[in-house]
Enzyme design. Structure first.
Site, PDB file in Angstrom:
ATOM      1  N   TYR A  64       0.850  -1.192   0.000  1.00 46.83           N
ATOM      2  CA  TYR A  64       0.000   0.000   0.000  1.00 46.83           C
ATOM      3  C   TYR A  64       0.880   1.233   0.000  1.00 46.83           C
ATOM      4  CZ  TYR A  64       1.065   1.011   4.867  1.00 46.83           C
ATOM      5  OH  TYR A  64       1.727   1.325   6.020  1.00 46.83           O
ATOM      6  N   CYS A  65       0.277   2.365  -0.366  1.00 48.76           N
ATOM      7  CA  CYS A  65       0.950   3.656  -0.209  1.00 48.76           C
ATOM      8  C   CYS A  65      -0.062   4.646   0.338  1.00 48.76           C
ATOM      9  CB  CYS A  65       1.674   4.109  -1.482  1.00 48.76           C
ATOM     10  SG  CYS A  65       0.750   4.015  -3.017  1.00 48.76           S
ATOM     11  N   SER A  66      -0.131   5.863  -0.188  1.00 46.51           N
ATOM     12  CA  SER A  66      -0.971   6.855   0.482  1.00 46.51           C
ATOM     13  C   SER A  66      -2.438   6.840   0.070  1.00 46.51           C
ATOM     14  CB  SER A  66      -0.380   8.256   0.305  1.00 46.51           C
ATOM     15  OG  SER A  66      -0.054   8.487  -1.039  1.00 46.51           O
ATOM     16  N   CYS A  70      -1.601   7.496  -5.679  1.00 42.61           N
ATOM     17  CA  CYS A  70      -0.213   7.060  -5.473  1.00 42.61           C
ATOM     18  C   CYS A  70       0.012   5.715  -6.167  1.00 42.61           C
ATOM     19  CB  CYS A  70       0.043   6.937  -3.968  1.00 42.61           C
ATOM     20  SG  CYS A  70       1.678   6.303  -3.568  1.00 42.61           S
TER      21      CYS A  70
END
Length: 108
Positions: A64-66, A70
């Protein structure tokens, strides 16, 4: 293209201890806030660090990221798959969605 997982599915997997969560954001963001138990791995470090950080290529992994805008999580997932990791999914909505839902996070 990597499979995806939603917040409910990821929350269950984390609570059950059946997934390794990978935060694909830079270390400074990871230090401030990350999902419970997440490991930090950015795209340009996958080749050198994945083997020691994620020794089991058959284990369930979620990157995951933001947020939806993203692409770090997709990039890390794609690199892991190229290295032979068989069960990689992406939590596309990212930590913004997680925190907006009031779910717990950790900091370094």
């Amino acid at each position: 293209m990597s499979a995806v997982i939603d917040r409910a599915g990821l929350r269950t997997a984390i609570e059950d201890g059946t997934v390794t969560v990978v935060d694909a954001l830079p270390a400074s963001y990871y230090a401030k806030q990350h999902l419970p138990g997440a490991l930090n791995l950015v795209e340009d470090e996958v080749a050198e660090r994945a083997g020691s950080l994620l020794p089991d290529k058959g284990a369930a992994i979620v990157t995951y990221c933001s947020n939806l805008a993203c692409n770090n999580s997709k990039a890390v997932a794609a690199r892991l798959e190229k290295l032979g990791y068989a069960d990689v999914r992406v939590y596309r909505e990212g930590i913004e969605d997680w925190t907006e839902a009031g779910l717990p996070t950790e900091s370094a």
